[in-house]
Enzyme design. Structure first.
Site, PDB file in Angstrom:
ATOM      1  N   SER A 199       7.751  -2.014   2.802  1.00 52.37           N
ATOM      2  CA  SER A 199       8.417  -3.195   3.789  1.00 52.37           C
ATOM      3  C   SER A 199       7.676  -3.420   4.876  1.00 52.37           C
ATOM      4  CB  SER A 199       9.998  -2.630   4.010  1.00 52.37           C
ATOM      5  OG  SER A 199      10.601  -2.381   2.789  1.00 52.37           O
ATOM      6  N   GLU A 229       0.858  -1.212   0.183  1.00 57.54           N
ATOM      7  CA  GLU A 229      -0.017  -0.071   0.148  1.00 57.54           C
ATOM      8  C   GLU A 229       0.995   1.167   0.079  1.00 57.54           C
ATOM      9  OE1 GLU A 229      -2.590  -0.183   3.292  1.00 57.54           O
ATOM     10  OE2 GLU A 229      -3.555  -2.041   2.747  1.00 57.54           O
ATOM     11  N   GLU A 248       8.812  -8.649  -3.804  1.00 63.55           N
ATOM     12  CA  GLU A 248       8.917  -9.677  -2.564  1.00 63.55           C
ATOM     13  C   GLU A 248       9.921  -9.649  -1.589  1.00 63.55           C
ATOM     14  OE1 GLU A 248       8.024 -13.469  -4.401  1.00 63.55           O
ATOM     15  OE2 GLU A 248       7.152 -12.684  -6.152  1.00 63.55           O
TER      16      GLU A 248
HETATM   17  C1  LIG Z   1       7.767  -3.901 -10.583  1.00 65.21           C
HETATM   18  C2  LIG Z   1       7.139  -3.905  -9.126  1.00 65.21           C
HETATM   19  C3  LIG Z   1       6.324  -5.083  -8.892  1.00 65.21           C
HETATM   20  C4  LIG Z   1       5.746  -5.427  -7.706  1.00 65.21           C
HETATM   21  N1  LIG Z   1       4.751  -6.238  -7.529  1.00 65.21           N
HETATM   22  C5  LIG Z   1       3.911  -6.211  -6.272  1.00 65.21           C
HETATM   23  C6  LIG Z   1       2.924  -7.113  -5.986  1.00 65.21           C
HETATM   24  O1  LIG Z   1       2.303  -8.091  -7.248  1.00 65.21           O
HETATM   25  N2  LIG Z   1       2.109  -7.263  -5.135  1.00 65.21           N
HETATM   26  C7  LIG Z   1       2.420  -6.454  -4.026  1.00 65.21           C
HETATM   27  O2  LIG Z   1       1.771  -6.566  -3.024  1.00 65.21           O
HETATM   28  N3  LIG Z   1       3.728  -5.359  -4.068  1.00 65.21           N
HETATM   29  C8  LIG Z   1       4.369  -5.481  -5.272  1.00 65.21           C
HETATM   30  N4  LIG Z   1       5.340  -4.715  -5.426  1.00 65.21           N
HETATM   31  C9  LIG Z   1       5.873  -3.825  -4.379  1.00 65.21           C
HETATM   32  C10 LIG Z   1       7.091  -4.149  -3.582  1.00 65.21           C
HETATM   33  O3  LIG Z   1       7.090  -5.252  -3.027  1.00 65.21           O
HETATM   34  C11 LIG Z   1       7.434  -3.129  -2.729  1.00 65.21           C
HETATM   35  O4  LIG Z   1       7.770  -1.947  -3.549  1.00 65.21           O
HETATM   36  C12 LIG Z   1       8.544  -3.463  -1.858  1.00 65.21           C
HETATM   37  O5  LIG Z   1       8.313  -4.474  -0.805  1.00 65.21           O
HETATM   38  C13 LIG Z   1       9.373  -2.390  -1.021  1.00 65.21           C
HETATM   39  O6  LIG Z   1       8.357  -1.562  -0.476  1.00 65.21           O
HETATM   40  P1  LIG Z   1       8.169   0.123  -0.660  1.00 65.21           P
HETATM   41  O7  LIG Z   1       8.293   0.508  -2.035  1.00 65.21           O
HETATM   42  O8  LIG Z   1       7.308   1.069   0.122  1.00 65.21           O
HETATM   43  O9  LIG Z   1       9.789   0.601  -0.065  1.00 65.21           O
HETATM   44  P2  LIG Z   1       9.903   1.040   1.423  1.00 65.21           P
HETATM   45  O10 LIG Z   1       9.713   0.009   2.357  1.00 65.21           O
HETATM   46  O11 LIG Z   1       9.637   2.498   1.446  1.00 65.21           O
HETATM   47  O12 LIG Z   1      11.566   1.016   1.672  1.00 65.21           O
HETATM   48  C14 LIG Z   1      12.450   2.009   1.142  1.00 65.21           C
HETATM   49  C15 LIG Z   1      14.044   1.565   1.592  1.00 65.21           C
HETATM   50  O13 LIG Z   1      13.969   1.509   3.002  1.00 65.21           O
HETATM   51  C16 LIG Z   1      14.480   0.120   3.455  1.00 65.21           C
HETATM   52  N5  LIG Z   1      13.848  -0.224   4.565  1.00 65.21           N
HETATM   53  C17 LIG Z   1      12.490  -0.283   4.935  1.00 65.21           C
HETATM   54  N6  LIG Z   1      12.357  -0.925   6.128  1.00 65.21           N
HETATM   55  C18 LIG Z   1      13.583  -0.963   6.631  1.00 65.21           C
HETATM   56  C19 LIG Z   1      14.093  -1.397   7.791  1.00 65.21           C
HETATM   57  N7  LIG Z   1      13.353  -1.907   8.780  1.00 65.21           N
HETATM   58  N8  LIG Z   1      15.494  -1.861   7.885  1.00 65.21           N
HETATM   59  C20 LIG Z   1      16.220  -1.500   6.945  1.00 65.21           C
HETATM   60  N9  LIG Z   1      15.779  -0.789   5.846  1.00 65.21           N
HETATM   61  C21 LIG Z   1      14.437  -0.750   5.604  1.00 65.21           C
HETATM   62  C22 LIG Z   1      13.909  -0.624   2.141  1.00 65.21           C
HETATM   63  O14 LIG Z   1      14.856  -1.653   2.282  1.00 65.21           O
HETATM   64  C23 LIG Z   1      14.110   0.322   1.136  1.00 65.21           C
HETATM   65  O15 LIG Z   1      15.509   0.413   0.577  1.00 65.21           O
HETATM   66  C24 LIG Z   1       6.025  -4.364  -6.479  1.00 65.21           C
HETATM   67  C25 LIG Z   1       6.976  -3.372  -6.817  1.00 65.21           C
HETATM   68  C26 LIG Z   1       7.342  -3.047  -8.007  1.00 65.21           C
HETATM   69  C27 LIG Z   1       8.218  -1.836  -8.191  1.00 65.21           C
END
Ligand SMILES: Cc1cc2nc3c(=O)[nH]c(=O)nc-3n(C[C@H](O)[C@H](O)[C@H](O)COP(=O)(O)OP(=O)(O)OC[C@H]3O[C@@H](n4cnc5c(N)ncnc54)[C@H](O)[C@@H]3O)c2cc1C
Length: 381
Positions: free
Chosen positions: A131, A126, A363
Protein backbone atom coordinates in the site's frame (compact mmCIF):
# COMPACT_ATOMS: atom_id res chain seq x y z
CA UNK A 1 -11.02 8.31 -30.14
CA UNK A 2 -14.52 6.92 -29.79
CA UNK A 3 -16.04 4.32 -32.14
CA UNK A 4 -19.03 5.28 -34.24
CA UNK A 5 -22.35 4.03 -32.86
CA UNK A 6 -22.78 1.12 -35.31
CA UNK A 7 -19.22 -0.15 -34.85
CA UNK A 8 -19.55 0.10 -31.08
CA UNK A 9 -22.85 -1.84 -31.07
CA UNK A 10 -21.44 -4.51 -33.39
CA UNK A 11 -18.26 -4.88 -31.28
CA UNK A 12 -20.22 -5.21 -28.03
CA UNK A 13 -22.56 -7.78 -29.64
CA UNK A 14 -19.58 -9.82 -30.83
CA UNK A 15 -18.05 -9.69 -27.36
CA UNK A 16 -21.32 -10.71 -25.72
CA UNK A 17 -21.49 -13.77 -27.95
CA UNK A 18 -17.79 -14.59 -27.40
CA UNK A 19 -18.27 -14.43 -23.62
CA UNK A 20 -21.50 -16.45 -23.61
CA UNK A 21 -20.65 -19.09 -26.20
CA UNK A 22 -16.87 -19.44 -25.96
CA UNK A 23 -15.66 -18.33 -22.51
CA UNK A 24 -18.42 -19.30 -20.09
CA UNK A 25 -18.44 -22.97 -21.13
CA UNK A 26 -14.69 -23.07 -20.33
CA UNK A 27 -14.89 -21.56 -16.84
CA UNK A 28 -14.68 -24.85 -14.96
CA UNK A 29 -11.85 -26.15 -17.13
CA UNK A 30 -9.81 -22.98 -16.68
CA UNK A 31 -10.38 -22.99 -12.94
CA UNK A 32 -9.27 -26.63 -12.66
CA UNK A 33 -6.31 -26.46 -15.04
CA UNK A 34 -5.21 -22.97 -13.92
CA UNK A 35 -4.61 -22.08 -17.59
CA UNK A 36 -6.54 -20.18 -20.24
CA UNK A 37 -6.18 -22.33 -23.41
CA UNK A 38 -3.81 -20.91 -26.03
CA UNK A 39 -6.57 -21.22 -28.68
CA UNK A 40 -8.73 -18.83 -26.63
CA UNK A 41 -5.85 -16.37 -26.26
CA UNK A 42 -5.43 -16.47 -30.05
CA UNK A 43 -9.13 -15.65 -30.49
CA UNK A 44 -8.80 -12.77 -28.01
CA UNK A 45 -5.92 -11.44 -30.10
CA UNK A 46 -8.04 -11.64 -33.24
CA UNK A 47 -10.88 -9.79 -31.57
CA UNK A 48 -8.48 -6.97 -30.75
CA UNK A 49 -8.83 -7.38 -26.98
CA UNK A 50 -5.12 -6.87 -26.28
CA UNK A 51 -5.25 -3.48 -27.99
CA UNK A 52 -8.49 -2.01 -26.62
CA UNK A 53 -6.79 1.07 -25.19
CA UNK A 54 -3.88 1.44 -27.63
CA UNK A 55 -4.05 4.30 -30.20
CA UNK A 56 -5.23 3.29 -33.66
CA UNK A 57 -1.99 4.55 -35.21
CA UNK A 58 -0.21 1.70 -33.37
CA UNK A 59 -2.79 -0.94 -34.31
CA UNK A 60 -5.12 -0.70 -31.32
CA UNK A 61 -8.84 0.06 -31.07
CA UNK A 62 -8.24 3.30 -29.14
CA UNK A 63 -11.44 2.97 -27.11
CA UNK A 64 -12.58 5.89 -25.00
CA UNK A 65 -12.81 5.22 -21.26
CA UNK A 66 -16.57 4.94 -21.56
CA UNK A 67 -16.22 2.32 -24.30
CA UNK A 68 -13.62 0.45 -22.29
CA UNK A 69 -16.08 0.38 -19.39
CA UNK A 70 -18.84 -0.98 -21.66
CA UNK A 71 -16.43 -3.70 -22.82
CA UNK A 72 -15.48 -4.50 -19.21
CA UNK A 73 -19.17 -4.80 -18.26
CA UNK A 74 -19.43 -7.54 -20.91
CA UNK A 75 -16.19 -9.27 -19.96
CA UNK A 76 -17.27 -9.32 -16.33
CA UNK A 77 -19.99 -11.77 -17.35
CA UNK A 78 -17.48 -14.62 -17.24
CA UNK A 79 -14.68 -15.70 -14.88
CA UNK A 80 -12.46 -12.65 -14.36
CA UNK A 81 -9.40 -14.81 -15.07
CA UNK A 82 -10.18 -14.58 -18.80
CA UNK A 83 -9.96 -10.78 -18.71
CA UNK A 84 -6.68 -10.98 -16.89
CA UNK A 85 -5.05 -12.64 -19.92
CA UNK A 86 -5.14 -9.32 -21.78
CA UNK A 87 -5.99 -7.01 -18.86
CA UNK A 88 -2.41 -5.89 -18.25
CA UNK A 89 -1.99 -5.02 -21.95
CA UNK A 90 -5.12 -2.88 -21.82
CA UNK A 91 -4.38 -1.24 -18.48
CA UNK A 92 -1.46 -1.14 -16.09
CA UNK A 93 1.03 -2.77 -18.47
CA UNK A 94 0.56 -0.38 -21.40
CA UNK A 95 -0.87 2.91 -20.20
CA UNK A 96 2.39 4.30 -18.82
CA UNK A 97 3.80 3.91 -22.31
CA UNK A 98 0.72 5.40 -23.97
CA UNK A 99 0.68 8.41 -21.62
CA UNK A 100 4.39 9.06 -21.08
CA UNK A 101 6.27 7.18 -23.80
CA UNK A 102 8.45 8.86 -26.41
CA UNK A 103 7.62 8.35 -30.09
CA UNK A 104 10.51 5.89 -30.37
CA UNK A 105 9.32 3.86 -27.34
CA UNK A 106 5.77 3.78 -28.63
CA UNK A 107 6.80 2.75 -32.13
CA UNK A 108 8.96 -0.02 -30.72
CA UNK A 109 6.47 -1.60 -28.32
CA UNK A 110 2.87 -0.49 -28.89
CA UNK A 111 2.13 -2.39 -32.14
CA UNK A 112 3.16 -5.67 -30.47
CA UNK A 113 1.17 -4.83 -27.34
CA UNK A 114 -1.91 -4.00 -29.42
CA UNK A 115 -1.72 -7.28 -31.34
CA UNK A 116 -1.02 -9.32 -28.20
CA UNK A 117 2.35 -10.47 -29.52
CA UNK A 118 3.92 -8.64 -26.57
CA UNK A 119 2.38 -9.36 -23.15
CA UNK A 120 3.00 -6.67 -20.55
CA UNK A 121 3.19 -6.52 -16.76
CA UNK A 122 3.29 -3.66 -14.28
CA UNK A 123 5.80 -4.12 -11.48
CA UNK A 124 5.25 -1.75 -8.58
CA UNK A 125 4.59 -3.88 -5.47
CA UNK A 126 7.53 -5.20 -3.44
CA UNK A 127 7.80 -7.36 -0.33
CA UNK A 128 8.19 -4.21 1.79
CA UNK A 129 6.22 -1.79 -0.39
CA UNK A 130 2.54 -2.67 -0.88
CA UNK A 131 0.00 0.00 0.00
CA UNK A 132 2.92 2.31 0.73
CA UNK A 133 3.93 2.03 -2.89
CA UNK A 134 6.01 5.23 -2.86
CA UNK A 135 8.49 3.44 -0.61
CA UNK A 136 9.81 1.10 -3.35
CA UNK A 137 13.34 -0.08 -2.66
CA UNK A 138 14.24 -1.59 -6.04
CA UNK A 139 17.24 0.46 -7.02
CA UNK A 140 18.09 1.91 -10.46
CA UNK A 141 21.66 3.23 -10.55
CA UNK A 142 22.93 5.14 -13.58
CA UNK A 143 26.06 3.54 -15.05
CA UNK A 144 27.21 4.98 -18.39
CA UNK A 145 24.46 4.57 -20.99
CA UNK A 146 22.27 2.35 -18.82
CA UNK A 147 20.56 2.07 -15.45
CA UNK A 148 21.39 -0.99 -13.38
CA UNK A 149 18.36 -2.43 -11.59
CA UNK A 150 18.57 -4.45 -8.39
CA UNK A 151 15.62 -5.52 -6.26
CA UNK A 152 12.52 -7.68 -6.06
CA UNK A 153 8.90 -7.19 -7.08
CA UNK A 154 6.02 -9.23 -5.70
CA UNK A 155 2.61 -10.49 -6.92
CA UNK A 156 3.10 -9.28 -10.49
CA UNK A 157 0.15 -10.22 -12.72
CA UNK A 158 1.07 -12.09 -15.93
CA UNK A 159 4.79 -11.99 -15.02
CA UNK A 160 5.19 -15.59 -16.18
CA UNK A 161 3.97 -14.65 -19.67
CA UNK A 162 5.23 -11.09 -19.88
CA UNK A 163 7.63 -9.94 -22.57
CA UNK A 164 7.82 -6.39 -21.23
CA UNK A 165 7.67 -5.02 -17.67
CA UNK A 166 6.96 -1.44 -16.59
CA UNK A 167 9.12 -1.31 -13.47
CA UNK A 168 9.13 1.35 -10.75
CA UNK A 169 12.58 1.74 -9.22
CA UNK A 170 14.35 4.27 -7.02
CA UNK A 171 16.82 6.42 -8.94
CA UNK A 172 17.51 8.78 -6.05
CA UNK A 173 18.26 6.87 -2.84
CA UNK A 174 18.61 10.10 -0.88
CA UNK A 175 15.07 11.09 -1.72
CA UNK A 176 12.56 9.08 0.30
CA UNK A 177 9.03 8.66 -1.06
CA UNK A 178 7.58 9.33 -4.50
CA UNK A 179 10.08 11.90 -5.80
CA UNK A 180 12.99 9.46 -5.97
CA UNK A 181 11.17 6.88 -8.12
CA UNK A 182 11.43 6.47 -11.91
CA UNK A 183 9.67 4.14 -14.37
CA UNK A 184 11.45 1.80 -16.79
CA UNK A 185 10.50 -0.40 -19.71
CA UNK A 186 12.33 -3.66 -19.08
CA UNK A 187 12.22 -6.48 -21.66
CA UNK A 188 11.81 -9.96 -20.22
CA UNK A 189 14.93 -11.28 -21.93
CA UNK A 190 17.19 -8.82 -20.05
CA UNK A 191 20.11 -10.58 -18.36
CA UNK A 192 19.63 -10.79 -14.58
CA UNK A 193 15.83 -10.70 -14.68
CA UNK A 194 14.18 -13.79 -13.22
CA UNK A 195 10.52 -14.66 -12.73
CA UNK A 196 9.42 -16.91 -9.87
CA UNK A 197 6.83 -19.67 -9.89
CA UNK A 198 3.16 -18.64 -9.99
CA UNK A 199 1.66 -18.25 -6.49
CA UNK A 200 -1.26 -20.43 -5.40
CA UNK A 201 -4.19 -18.08 -4.93
CA UNK A 202 -7.69 -17.96 -3.42
CA UNK A 203 -9.40 -17.40 -6.77
CA UNK A 204 -9.11 -16.40 -10.43
CA UNK A 205 -7.25 -19.59 -11.33
CA UNK A 206 -5.91 -19.16 -14.86
CA UNK A 207 -4.54 -15.71 -13.99
CA UNK A 208 -1.03 -15.89 -12.56
CA UNK A 209 1.07 -13.72 -10.26
CA UNK A 210 4.80 -14.18 -9.63
CA UNK A 211 7.78 -12.54 -8.01
CA UNK A 212 10.19 -10.79 -10.37
CA UNK A 213 13.81 -10.35 -9.34
CA UNK A 214 16.35 -7.91 -10.80
CA UNK A 215 19.97 -8.74 -10.26
CA UNK A 216 22.20 -6.17 -11.97
CA UNK A 217 19.77 -5.80 -14.90
CA UNK A 218 21.08 -3.23 -17.38
CA UNK A 219 18.31 -1.08 -18.83
CA UNK A 220 19.33 1.42 -21.53
CA UNK A 221 18.64 5.08 -20.69
CA UNK A 222 16.26 5.27 -23.65
CA UNK A 223 13.99 2.77 -21.84
CA UNK A 224 13.24 5.19 -19.02
CA UNK A 225 9.58 6.17 -19.13
CA UNK A 226 9.11 9.88 -18.45
CA UNK A 227 11.62 12.03 -16.66
CA UNK A 228 13.79 10.82 -13.79
CA UNK A 229 11.77 11.07 -10.58
CA UNK A 230 8.43 10.94 -12.45
CA UNK A 231 7.86 7.22 -11.97
CA UNK A 232 5.30 7.59 -9.25
CA UNK A 233 3.35 10.10 -11.32
CA UNK A 234 3.34 7.51 -14.14
CA UNK A 235 2.12 4.82 -11.74
CA UNK A 236 -0.66 6.94 -10.27
CA UNK A 237 -2.02 8.09 -13.64
CA UNK A 238 -1.97 4.52 -14.89
CA UNK A 239 -3.88 3.46 -11.78
CA UNK A 240 -6.59 6.13 -12.27
CA UNK A 241 -7.55 4.46 -15.51
CA UNK A 242 -6.96 0.95 -14.14
CA UNK A 243 -9.25 1.56 -11.18
CA UNK A 244 -12.12 2.56 -13.45
CA UNK A 245 -11.55 -0.57 -15.53
CA UNK A 246 -11.57 -2.79 -12.43
CA UNK A 247 -14.72 -1.07 -11.16
CA UNK A 248 -16.40 -1.81 -14.50
CA UNK A 249 -15.37 -5.49 -14.31
CA UNK A 250 -16.91 -5.61 -10.80
CA UNK A 251 -20.19 -4.32 -12.24
CA UNK A 252 -20.09 -7.00 -14.95
CA UNK A 253 -19.49 -9.83 -12.49
CA UNK A 254 -22.24 -8.50 -10.19
CA UNK A 255 -24.72 -8.35 -13.07
CA UNK A 256 -23.87 -11.92 -14.06
CA UNK A 257 -24.31 -13.12 -10.46
CA UNK A 258 -27.65 -11.31 -10.24
CA UNK A 259 -28.87 -12.95 -13.46
CA UNK A 260 -27.78 -16.36 -12.12
CA UNK A 261 -29.62 -15.63 -8.84
CA UNK A 262 -32.84 -14.60 -10.58
CA UNK A 263 -32.81 -17.75 -12.73
CA UNK A 264 -32.06 -20.02 -9.76
CA UNK A 265 -34.64 -18.37 -7.48
CA UNK A 266 -37.33 -18.81 -10.14
CA UNK A 267 -36.51 -22.48 -10.63
CA UNK A 268 -35.66 -23.72 -7.13
CA UNK A 269 -38.79 -24.72 -5.19
CA UNK A 270 -39.22 -25.03 -1.44
CA UNK A 271 -42.42 -25.16 0.63
CA UNK A 272 -44.23 -25.87 -2.65
CA UNK A 273 -43.24 -22.65 -4.37
CA UNK A 274 -40.25 -21.02 -6.11
CA UNK A 275 -37.90 -19.46 -3.56
CA UNK A 276 -38.29 -16.25 -5.63
CA UNK A 277 -41.74 -15.86 -4.09
CA UNK A 278 -40.20 -15.40 -0.62
CA UNK A 279 -39.82 -11.75 0.26
CA UNK A 280 -36.51 -12.31 2.04
CA UNK A 281 -35.07 -13.70 -1.21
CA UNK A 282 -36.62 -10.81 -3.13
CA UNK A 283 -34.98 -8.33 -0.74
CA UNK A 284 -31.55 -9.83 -1.47
CA UNK A 285 -32.20 -9.66 -5.22
CA UNK A 286 -33.40 -6.06 -4.94
CA UNK A 287 -30.44 -4.96 -2.82
CA UNK A 288 -28.01 -6.53 -5.29
CA UNK A 289 -29.73 -4.98 -8.28
CA UNK A 290 -29.80 -1.53 -6.67
CA UNK A 291 -26.14 -1.63 -5.73
CA UNK A 292 -25.02 -2.91 -9.14
CA UNK A 293 -27.01 -0.16 -10.82
CA UNK A 294 -25.41 2.46 -8.57
CA UNK A 295 -21.94 1.15 -9.39
CA UNK A 296 -22.65 1.03 -13.14
CA UNK A 297 -23.83 4.64 -13.01
CA UNK A 298 -20.75 5.75 -11.06
CA UNK A 299 -18.38 4.02 -13.48
CA UNK A 300 -20.04 5.53 -16.55
CA UNK A 301 -20.14 9.01 -15.04
CA UNK A 302 -16.47 8.94 -14.05
CA UNK A 303 -15.49 7.43 -17.43
CA UNK A 304 -17.36 10.12 -19.37
CA UNK A 305 -15.78 12.84 -17.25
CA UNK A 306 -12.34 11.39 -17.91
CA UNK A 307 -13.11 11.30 -21.65
CA UNK A 308 -14.10 14.97 -21.40
CA UNK A 309 -10.68 15.77 -19.97
CA UNK A 310 -11.57 16.12 -16.29
CA UNK A 311 -9.20 14.83 -13.62
CA UNK A 312 -10.92 11.80 -12.09
CA UNK A 313 -8.51 10.60 -9.42
CA UNK A 314 -11.14 10.92 -6.70
CA UNK A 315 -14.04 9.59 -8.78
CA UNK A 316 -12.01 6.60 -10.00
CA UNK A 317 -11.26 5.74 -6.38
CA UNK A 318 -14.93 6.24 -5.41
CA UNK A 319 -16.00 3.92 -8.22
CA UNK A 320 -13.37 1.28 -7.44
CA UNK A 321 -14.13 1.38 -3.71
CA UNK A 322 -17.90 1.13 -4.16
CA UNK A 323 -17.93 -1.38 -7.02
CA UNK A 324 -15.42 -3.78 -5.48
CA UNK A 325 -17.17 -3.75 -2.10
CA UNK A 326 -20.54 -4.02 -3.88
CA UNK A 327 -19.57 -7.13 -5.87
CA UNK A 328 -18.37 -8.75 -2.63
CA UNK A 329 -21.81 -8.23 -1.08
CA UNK A 330 -23.57 -9.40 -4.26
CA UNK A 331 -21.44 -12.58 -4.37
CA UNK A 332 -22.15 -13.21 -0.69
CA UNK A 333 -25.92 -12.87 -1.26
CA UNK A 334 -25.61 -15.15 -4.30
CA UNK A 335 -24.14 -17.92 -2.12
CA UNK A 336 -27.04 -17.37 0.30
CA UNK A 337 -29.71 -17.47 -2.42
CA UNK A 338 -28.25 -20.68 -3.86
CA UNK A 339 -28.14 -22.21 -0.35
CA UNK A 340 -26.06 -25.40 -0.24
CA UNK A 341 -25.63 -25.24 -4.01
CA UNK A 342 -23.92 -21.89 -3.54
CA UNK A 343 -21.23 -23.59 -1.50
CA UNK A 344 -20.76 -26.52 -3.88
CA UNK A 345 -18.24 -26.15 -6.70
CA UNK A 346 -20.40 -27.46 -9.58
CA UNK A 347 -22.67 -24.41 -9.59
CA UNK A 348 -19.78 -21.96 -10.01
CA UNK A 349 -21.13 -19.49 -7.44
CA UNK A 350 -18.50 -20.26 -4.81
CA UNK A 351 -15.84 -19.80 -7.50
CA UNK A 352 -17.04 -16.30 -8.35
CA UNK A 353 -17.32 -15.55 -4.61
CA UNK A 354 -13.59 -16.33 -4.31
CA UNK A 355 -12.73 -14.63 -7.62
CA UNK A 356 -14.15 -11.24 -6.65
CA UNK A 357 -12.35 -10.99 -3.30
CA UNK A 358 -9.18 -9.65 -4.92
CA UNK A 359 -10.97 -6.60 -6.34
CA UNK A 360 -10.93 -5.04 -2.85
CA UNK A 361 -7.16 -5.51 -2.64
CA UNK A 362 -5.28 -4.90 -5.88
CA UNK A 363 -4.78 -1.59 -7.67
CA UNK A 364 -5.14 -0.10 -4.17
CA UNK A 365 -7.01 -1.68 -1.25
CA UNK A 366 -10.36 -0.27 -0.14
CA UNK A 367 -8.55 1.48 2.71
CA UNK A 368 -6.16 3.15 0.26
CA UNK A 369 -9.10 4.23 -1.97
CA UNK A 370 -10.65 5.91 1.09
CA UNK A 371 -7.36 7.69 1.79
CA UNK A 372 -7.18 8.91 -1.83
CA UNK A 373 -10.79 10.11 -1.77
CA UNK A 374 -10.33 11.98 1.51
CA UNK A 375 -7.01 13.45 0.37
CA UNK A 376 -8.63 14.79 -2.80
CA UNK A 377 -11.59 16.15 -0.81
CA UNK A 378 -9.36 17.96 1.64
CA UNK A 379 -6.91 19.35 -0.92
CA UNK A 380 -6.51 23.07 -0.55
CA UNK A 381 -8.78 22.99 2.49
C1 LIG B 1 -3.86 -11.34 -7.49
C2 LIG B 1 -2.97 -10.15 -7.29
C3 LIG B 1 -2.54 -9.45 -8.40
C4 LIG B 1 -1.66 -8.36 -8.24
N1 LIG B 1 -1.14 -7.76 -9.36
C5 LIG B 1 -0.18 -6.79 -9.20
C6 LIG B 1 0.51 -6.26 -10.32
O1 LIG B 1 0.27 -6.65 -11.48
N2 LIG B 1 1.47 -5.31 -10.13
C7 LIG B 1 1.77 -4.85 -8.88
O2 LIG B 1 2.65 -3.98 -8.76
N3 LIG B 1 1.13 -5.34 -7.78
C8 LIG B 1 0.17 -6.30 -7.90
N4 LIG B 1 -0.45 -6.84 -6.81
C9 LIG B 1 -0.13 -6.32 -5.49
C10 LIG B 1 -1.29 -5.52 -4.87
O3 LIG B 1 -1.45 -4.30 -5.56
C11 LIG B 1 -0.99 -5.35 -3.37
O4 LIG B 1 -1.14 -6.64 -2.77
C12 LIG B 1 -1.89 -4.34 -2.70
O5 LIG B 1 -1.62 -3.03 -3.17
C13 LIG B 1 -1.76 -4.35 -1.17
O6 LIG B 1 -0.44 -4.36 -0.77
P1 LIG B 1 0.06 -5.46 0.29
O7 LIG B 1 -0.39 -6.78 -0.21
O8 LIG B 1 1.49 -5.25 0.56
O9 LIG B 1 -0.79 -5.15 1.60
P2 LIG B 1 -0.39 -4.13 2.75
O10 LIG B 1 -0.03 -2.82 2.16
O11 LIG B 1 0.56 -4.78 3.67
O12 LIG B 1 -1.79 -3.95 3.49
C14 LIG B 1 -2.27 -4.83 4.51
C15 LIG B 1 -3.52 -4.18 5.11
O13 LIG B 1 -3.19 -2.92 5.73
C16 LIG B 1 -4.00 -1.90 5.19
N5 LIG B 1 -3.28 -0.64 5.15
C17 LIG B 1 -2.04 -0.39 4.66
N6 LIG B 1 -1.73 0.90 4.79
C18 LIG B 1 -2.81 1.50 5.37
C19 LIG B 1 -3.11 2.84 5.76
N7 LIG B 1 -2.25 3.85 5.58
N8 LIG B 1 -4.31 3.07 6.35
C20 LIG B 1 -5.19 2.07 6.54
N9 LIG B 1 -4.96 0.79 6.20
C21 LIG B 1 -3.79 0.52 5.60
C22 LIG B 1 -4.37 -2.40 3.80
O14 LIG B 1 -5.51 -1.73 3.29
C23 LIG B 1 -4.60 -3.88 4.06
O15 LIG B 1 -5.87 -4.05 4.60
C24 LIG B 1 -1.31 -7.94 -6.95
C25 LIG B 1 -1.77 -8.64 -5.82
C26 LIG B 1 -2.57 -9.76 -5.99
C27 LIG B 1 -2.96 -10.53 -4.77
Amino acid sequence: MALDQDTRTAFLDTLRRFVAERLRPLEKQVSESDEVPEAVIAEMRQLGLFGLSIPESYGGLDLSMEEEALVAFELGQCSPAFRSAFGTNVGIGSQGLVMFGTEAQKARFLPGIASGEIVTSFALTEPEAGSDSASVQTRARLDGDAYVLDGAKRYITNADKADLFTVMARTDPDRKGAGGVSAFLVPRRSAGLTVGKPERKMGQQGAHICDVTFDGVRVPIENRLGAEGEGFKVAMQVLDRGRLHIAAVCVGVAERLIADCVAYAAERRQFGQPIASFQMIQAMLADSRTEAYAARTMVLDAARRRDAGEGVTMLASCAKLFASEMVGRVADRAVQIFGGAGYVADYGIERLYRDVRIFRIYEGTSEIQRLVIAREMLKGG
